[in-house]
Design a protein around this motif. Structure first.
Motif, PDB file in Angstrom:
ATOM      1  N   GLY A 169       0.815  -1.213   0.000  1.00  0.00           N
ATOM      2  CA  GLY A 169       0.000   0.000   0.000  1.00  0.00           C
ATOM      3  C   GLY A 169       0.845   1.258   0.000  1.00  0.00           C
ATOM      4  N   ARG A 170       2.098   1.128  -0.405  1.00  0.00           N
ATOM      5  CA  ARG A 170       2.997   2.277  -0.445  1.00  0.00           C
ATOM      6  C   ARG A 170       4.197   1.944  -1.319  1.00  0.00           C
ATOM      7  NH1 ARG A 170       4.351   3.131   5.572  1.00  0.00           N
ATOM      8  NH2 ARG A 170       5.897   4.612   4.813  1.00  0.00           N
ATOM      9  N   THR A 171       4.839   2.982  -1.835  1.00  0.00           N
ATOM     10  CA  THR A 171       6.051   2.772  -2.618  1.00  0.00           C
ATOM     11  C   THR A 171       7.035   3.895  -2.327  1.00  0.00           C
ATOM     12  OG1 THR A 171       6.925   2.385  -4.861  1.00  0.00           O
ATOM     13  CG2 THR A 171       5.204   4.049  -4.651  1.00  0.00           C
ATOM     14  N   ASP A 172       8.303   3.578  -2.327  1.00  0.00           N
ATOM     15  CA  ASP A 172       9.361   4.569  -2.106  1.00  0.00           C
ATOM     16  C   ASP A 172       9.947   4.959  -3.451  1.00  0.00           C
ATOM     17  OD1 ASP A 172       9.114   4.515   0.686  1.00  0.00           O
ATOM     18  OD2 ASP A 172      10.381   2.727   0.810  1.00  0.00           O
ATOM     19  N   ILE A 173       9.876   6.244  -3.760  1.00  0.00           N
ATOM     20  CA  ILE A 173      10.349   6.756  -5.042  1.00  0.00           C
ATOM     21  C   ILE A 173      11.662   7.492  -4.839  1.00  0.00           C
ATOM     22  CG2 ILE A 173       9.854   8.423  -6.880  1.00  0.00           C
ATOM     23  CD1 ILE A 173       6.929   7.696  -6.643  1.00  0.00           C
ATOM     24  N   SER A 174      12.670   7.102  -5.598  1.00  0.00           N
ATOM     25  CA  SER A 174      13.986   7.727  -5.522  1.00  0.00           C
ATOM     26  C   SER A 174      14.219   8.537  -6.789  1.00  0.00           C
ATOM     27  CB  SER A 174      15.076   6.657  -5.379  1.00  0.00           C
ATOM     28  OG  SER A 174      16.357   7.236  -5.410  1.00  0.00           O
ATOM     29  N   LEU A 175      14.393   9.838  -6.622  1.00  0.00           N
ATOM     30  CA  LEU A 175      14.611  10.710  -7.774  1.00  0.00           C
ATOM     31  C   LEU A 175      15.378  11.950  -7.333  1.00  0.00           C
ATOM     32  CD1 LEU A 175      13.876  10.897 -10.812  1.00  0.00           C
ATOM     33  CD2 LEU A 175      11.949  12.339 -10.153  1.00  0.00           C
ATOM     34  N   LYS A 176      16.372  12.330  -8.134  1.00  0.00           N
ATOM     35  CA  LYS A 176      17.184  13.523  -7.876  1.00  0.00           C
ATOM     36  C   LYS A 176      17.823  13.473  -6.484  1.00  0.00           C
ATOM     37  CE  LYS A 176      14.265  16.396 -10.857  1.00  0.00           C
ATOM     38  NZ  LYS A 176      13.401  17.603 -10.957  1.00  0.00           N
ATOM     39  N   GLY A 177      18.242  12.282  -6.076  1.00  0.00           N
ATOM     40  CA  GLY A 177      18.922  12.145  -4.798  1.00  0.00           C
ATOM     41  C   GLY A 177      18.007  12.180  -3.597  1.00  0.00           C
ATOM     42  N   LYS A 178      16.687  12.202  -3.825  1.00  0.00           N
ATOM     43  CA  LYS A 178      15.719  12.237  -2.725  1.00  0.00           C
ATOM     44  C   LYS A 178      14.833  11.003  -2.782  1.00  0.00           C
ATOM     45  CE  LYS A 178      13.958  16.109  -4.059  1.00  0.00           C
ATOM     46  NZ  LYS A 178      13.106  17.320  -4.129  1.00  0.00           N
ATOM     47  N   ILE A 179      14.389  10.587  -1.619  1.00  0.00           N
ATOM     48  CA  ILE A 179      13.460   9.456  -1.534  1.00  0.00           C
ATOM     49  C   ILE A 179      12.188   9.939  -0.852  1.00  0.00           C
ATOM     50  CG2 ILE A 179      13.035   7.170  -0.581  1.00  0.00           C
ATOM     51  CD1 ILE A 179      16.011   6.622  -0.727  1.00  0.00           C
ATOM     52  N   ARG A 180      11.059   9.711  -1.475  1.00  0.00           N
ATOM     53  CA  ARG A 180       9.791  10.068  -0.843  1.00  0.00           C
ATOM     54  C   ARG A 180       8.857   8.866  -0.900  1.00  0.00           C
ATOM     55  NH1 ARG A 180       8.564  11.822  -6.086  1.00  0.00           N
ATOM     56  NH2 ARG A 180       6.350  11.833  -6.642  1.00  0.00           N
ATOM     57  N   THR A 181       8.010   8.759   0.084  1.00  0.00           N
ATOM     58  CA  THR A 181       7.076   7.636   0.175  1.00  0.00           C
ATOM     59  C   THR A 181       5.704   8.074  -0.326  1.00  0.00           C
ATOM     60  OG1 THR A 181       8.256   6.681   2.055  1.00  0.00           O
ATOM     61  CG2 THR A 181       5.973   5.979   1.720  1.00  0.00           C
ATOM     62  N   ILE A 182       5.155   7.293  -1.235  1.00  0.00           N
ATOM     63  CA  ILE A 182       3.831   7.560  -1.790  1.00  0.00           C
ATOM     64  C   ILE A 182       2.868   6.474  -1.319  1.00  0.00           C
ATOM     65  CG2 ILE A 182       2.463   7.624  -3.918  1.00  0.00           C
ATOM     66  CD1 ILE A 182       4.115  10.100  -3.526  1.00  0.00           C
ATOM     67  N   LEU A 183       1.757   6.893  -0.722  1.00  0.00           N
ATOM     68  CA  LEU A 183       0.740   5.941  -0.294  1.00  0.00           C
ATOM     69  C   LEU A 183      -0.187   5.619  -1.460  1.00  0.00           C
ATOM     70  CD1 LEU A 183      -0.212   7.409   3.215  1.00  0.00           C
ATOM     71  CD2 LEU A 183       1.477   5.654   2.656  1.00  0.00           C
ATOM     72  N   LEU A 184      -0.544   4.359  -1.575  1.00  0.00           N
ATOM     73  CA  LEU A 184      -1.448   3.912  -2.627  1.00  0.00           C
ATOM     74  C   LEU A 184      -2.814   3.620  -2.001  1.00  0.00           C
ATOM     75  CD1 LEU A 184       0.927   1.377  -4.445  1.00  0.00           C
ATOM     76  CD2 LEU A 184       0.694   3.839  -4.833  1.00  0.00           C
ATOM     77  N   PRO A 185      -3.887   4.249  -2.490  1.00  0.00           N
ATOM     78  CA  PRO A 185      -5.211   4.006  -1.923  1.00  0.00           C
ATOM     79  C   PRO A 185      -5.561   2.508  -1.958  1.00  0.00           C
ATOM     80  CG  PRO A 185      -5.268   5.865  -3.438  1.00  0.00           C
ATOM     81  CD  PRO A 185      -3.928   5.220  -3.602  1.00  0.00           C
ATOM     82  N   PRO A 186      -6.186   1.983  -0.904  1.00  0.00           N
ATOM     83  CA  PRO A 186      -6.533   0.556  -0.849  1.00  0.00           C
ATOM     84  C   PRO A 186      -7.303   0.067  -2.083  1.00  0.00           C
ATOM     85  CG  PRO A 186      -6.877   1.562   1.291  1.00  0.00           C
ATOM     86  CD  PRO A 186      -6.568   2.684   0.340  1.00  0.00           C
ATOM     87  N   LYS A 187      -8.264   0.848  -2.554  1.00  0.00           N
ATOM     88  CA  LYS A 187      -9.044   0.439  -3.719  1.00  0.00           C
ATOM     89  C   LYS A 187      -8.148   0.314  -4.944  1.00  0.00           C
ATOM     90  CE  LYS A 187     -13.224   1.589  -6.332  1.00  0.00           C
ATOM     91  NZ  LYS A 187     -14.354   2.555  -6.464  1.00  0.00           N
ATOM     92  N   LEU A 188      -7.194   1.231  -5.093  1.00  0.00           N
ATOM     93  CA  LEU A 188      -6.256   1.164  -6.209  1.00  0.00           C
ATOM     94  C   LEU A 188      -5.379  -0.077  -6.082  1.00  0.00           C
ATOM     95  CD1 LEU A 188      -4.887   2.418  -8.714  1.00  0.00           C
ATOM     96  CD2 LEU A 188      -3.392   3.677  -7.157  1.00  0.00           C
ATOM     97  N   CYS A 189      -4.930  -0.385  -4.869  1.00  0.00           N
ATOM     98  CA  CYS A 189      -4.092  -1.571  -4.648  1.00  0.00           C
ATOM     99  C   CYS A 189      -4.811  -2.840  -5.077  1.00  0.00           C
ATOM    100  CB  CYS A 189      -3.682  -1.668  -3.179  1.00  0.00           C
ATOM    101  SG  CYS A 189      -2.497  -0.405  -2.661  1.00  0.00           S
TER     102      CYS A 189
END
Length: 281
Positions: free
Chosen positions: A155-175
């Motif tokens: 229900g979440r993914t860690d995105i690494s871009l431009k030397g930064k990491i941010r966590t994105i939550l995925l809505p349960p229905k989308l999952c």
């Protein structure tokens, strides 16, 4: 740089250094495209700040929009900086911050739903789910590769871009929809949105597939491109929480000022706001 000119070798080295900075693929492609355009205009002449300023005037004469000119200058300035010639960087055009967006370029929620329905009606399940994923999370099209089976399970993914990491939550229905699609496609691990050959979908491929829906969906092509789904997410998110700082974090913006550009109203909305002032008797 041979004789201060810009040749294929210098452009190739520029690309390598950009990739070393962990730049997004789309950003790298644009920077390289703009620097090649500058090099072509130079036609072997020395690359300098004066030459870049002359190129800026040339672009304006060719009726390039000021914002486009500045984006091309940003690529050239980055080239000068990376190649150790920061003193050659050229000044940008001074542009007043926009007060409102052009209505003909803003994708509405209703038009978004129409695009989804059209894609599903044509049996293009992957495209419909891909658009839904971008719009429901606010990710960049270059970040689609981070939507994996494991991410859908967590229900979440860690995105690494431009030397930064941010966590994105995925809505349960989308999952649930992502996992159902992955199971149907026999994808047990890794990326969910793949080509028929099992490769990552390219930005241009996604862009072209979305554009192909326009005519049948009755939505203006000027409104249909992946980044506009990110804009729709931003406006919807902000209307729900009214927290521009939190939105900036979700979108991965370094500056809140960048996020504010996503939230300016359309010309029609701006006109309504002026009308409500009641200053005309």
């Amino acid at each position: 740089m041979n004789g201060n000119s810009i040749g294929p070798q210098e452009i190739r080295l520029f690309g390598e250094k950009l990739r070393g900075e962990d730049r997004g693929r789309g950003t790298i492609e644009k920077y390289l495209r703009d620097v090649r355009a500058f090099a072509e205009w130079l036609a072997g002449r020395p690359a300098s700040g004066e030459a870049a300023a002359a190129w800026r005037e040339h672009l304006l004469e060719k009726q390039y929009r000021p914002a486009t000119v500045n984006s091309m200058l940003a690529a050239v300035n980055k080239f000068f900086f990376i190649m150790g010639r920061a003193g050659c960087r050229v000044g940008y055009l001074r542009i007043q911050k926009p007060l409102f967006r052009q209505e003909e370029k803003e994708l509405t929620r209703e038009e978004y739903q129409t695009l989804l329905e059209t894609a599903r009606g044509e049996g293009r399940e992957r495209l419909a789910l891909l658009m839904e994923t971008i719009c429901a999370t606010g990710i960049r099209v270059s970040e689609v590769r981070y939507i994996t089976v494991a991410a859908a399970c967590r229900g979440r993914t860690d995105i690494s871009l431009k030397g930064k990491i941010r966590t994105i939550l995925l809505p349960p229905k989308l999952c649930r929809k992502l996992l159902k699609y992955a199971k149907k496609q026999k994808i047990s691990s890794g990326e969910i949105f793949l080509t028929k050959r099992g490769r990552t979908m390219a930005r241009k491929q996604i862009w072209a597939q979305m554009k192909a829906l326009c005519g049948r969906a009755g939505v203006a092509p000027s409104k249909v491109f992946p980044h506009n789904l990110r804009h729709l997410f931003a406006r919807t998110f902000y209307n729900a929480c009214r927290d521009v700082v939190k939105l900036a974090d979700v979108l991965g913006h370094s500056s809140v000022e960048t996020t504010r550009l996503y939230l300016i109203s359309t010309g029609v909305e701006h006109a309504r706001q002026l009308e409500r002032l009641g200053l005309v008797s």
